[in-house]
Design a protein around this motif. Structure first.
Motif, PDB file in Angstrom:
ATOM      1  N   GLY A 179       0.831  -1.199   0.000  1.00  0.00           N
ATOM      2  CA  GLY A 179       0.000   0.000   0.000  1.00  0.00           C
ATOM      3  C   GLY A 179       0.863   1.246   0.000  1.00  0.00           C
ATOM      4  N   VAL A 180       0.438   2.263  -0.737  1.00  0.00           N
ATOM      5  CA  VAL A 180       1.187   3.517  -0.799  1.00  0.00           C
ATOM      6  C   VAL A 180       0.215   4.669  -0.591  1.00  0.00           C
ATOM      7  N   SER A 181       0.556   5.597   0.292  1.00  0.00           N
ATOM      8  CA  SER A 181      -0.280   6.789   0.486  1.00  0.00           C
ATOM      9  C   SER A 181       0.335   7.951  -0.275  1.00  0.00           C
ATOM     10  N   MET A 182      -0.530   8.674  -0.974  1.00  0.00           N
ATOM     11  CA  MET A 182      -0.003   9.736  -1.827  1.00  0.00           C
ATOM     12  C   MET A 182      -1.046  10.824  -2.008  1.00  0.00           C
ATOM     13  N   ASP A 183      -0.591  12.004  -2.312  1.00  0.00           N
ATOM     14  CA  ASP A 183      -1.472  13.135  -2.575  1.00  0.00           C
ATOM     15  C   ASP A 183      -2.460  12.778  -3.701  1.00  0.00           C
ATOM     16  N   GLN A 184      -3.753  13.083  -3.452  1.00  0.00           N
ATOM     17  CA  GLN A 184      -4.816  12.686  -4.377  1.00  0.00           C
ATOM     18  C   GLN A 184      -4.620  13.243  -5.789  1.00  0.00           C
ATOM     19  N   GLU A 185      -4.238  14.540  -5.857  1.00  0.00           N
ATOM     20  CA  GLU A 185      -4.037  15.177  -7.158  1.00  0.00           C
ATOM     21  C   GLU A 185      -2.895  14.526  -7.936  1.00  0.00           C
ATOM     22  N   LEU A 186      -1.877  14.136  -7.189  1.00  0.00           N
ATOM     23  CA  LEU A 186      -0.715  13.504  -7.810  1.00  0.00           C
ATOM     24  C   LEU A 186      -1.119  12.168  -8.443  1.00  0.00           C
ATOM     25  N   VAL A 187      -1.925  11.408  -7.697  1.00  0.00           N
ATOM     26  CA  VAL A 187      -2.379  10.110  -8.201  1.00  0.00           C
ATOM     27  C   VAL A 187      -3.272  10.307  -9.425  1.00  0.00           C
ATOM     28  N   LYS A 188      -4.138  11.307  -9.372  1.00  0.00           N
ATOM     29  CA  LYS A 188      -5.043  11.577 -10.488  1.00  0.00           C
ATOM     30  C   LYS A 188      -4.241  11.914 -11.758  1.00  0.00           C
ATOM     31  N   ALA A 189      -3.264  12.791 -11.599  1.00  0.00           N
ATOM     32  CA  ALA A 189      -2.436  13.187 -12.745  1.00  0.00           C
ATOM     33  C   ALA A 189      -1.656  11.988 -13.278  1.00  0.00           C
ATOM     34  N   PHE A 190      -1.157  11.168 -12.375  1.00  0.00           N
ATOM     35  CA  PHE A 190      -0.385   9.989 -12.783  1.00  0.00           C
ATOM     36  C   PHE A 190      -1.258   9.013 -13.569  1.00  0.00           C
ATOM     37  N   ASP A 191      -2.477   8.775 -13.045  1.00  0.00           N
ATOM     38  CA  ASP A 191      -3.390   7.845 -13.728  1.00  0.00           C
ATOM     39  C   ASP A 191      -3.750   8.346 -15.127  1.00  0.00           C
ATOM     40  N   GLU A 192      -3.970   9.664 -15.234  1.00  0.00           N
ATOM     41  CA  GLU A 192      -4.326  10.236 -16.537  1.00  0.00           C
ATOM     42  C   GLU A 192      -3.215  10.027 -17.557  1.00  0.00           C
TER      43      GLU A 192
END
Ligand code: NI
Length: 148
Positions: A8-21
């Protein structure tokens, strides 16, 4: 394939969103695959910078003017000095003046660096690029350190 591990990794939500995109635009089917590739690239970079004895594989491309006197034979001579790390090479006569040469390399970081520097710094070599794409014998990203 090696054994898979879940973590499991915790990360800033916006960062994850940008990465997924970006990952999906690039064609990754899932986050695990995209993160796996990032980690492999980081390992290659780490070994390239900090472990001169790591085994790596990559390519060196160079463009040179074959009219430069003595250059053809000099580049050839340098390559013979490093024959043990040059797996393959391709020579393309790009146009009237320019040759493109691509070398596939496999060996220790320190030797690959030395070869690359001695080819790219010759007078008449106009441009070049060294690209290291794998660490370790099988490109797994796991460095097999060889100290001798
Ligand atoms: Ni040529």
């Amino acid at each position: 394939m090696d054994k898979l591990v879940r973590f499991g990794v915790s990360m800033d939500q916006e960062l994850v969103k940008a990465f997924d995109e970006i990952s999906s635009k690039r064609g990754y089917k899932n986050r695990s695959q995209a993160i796996g590739d990032l980690i492999r690239r980081a390992l290659v970079e780490y070994n390239w910078e900090f472990c001169t004895t790591a085994q790596v594989a990559g390519t060196l491309s160079l463009i040179y003017d074959h009219h430069t006197i003595g250059l053809d034979s000099l580049l050839n001579q340098i390559q013979h000095d490093y024959h043990h790390i040059i797996v393959s090479s391709v020579h393309v006569h790009l146009d009237h003046d320019n040759c493109l040469e691509v070398l596939v390399l496999r060996g220790k970081v320190e030797e690959i660096r030395r070869l690359s520097d001695s080819l790219l710094t010759q007078k008449g070599v106009k441009n070049g690029n060294l690209s290291i794409v794998a660490v370790g014998e099988n490109g797994s990203g796991q460095a097999e350190h060889q100290h001798d």
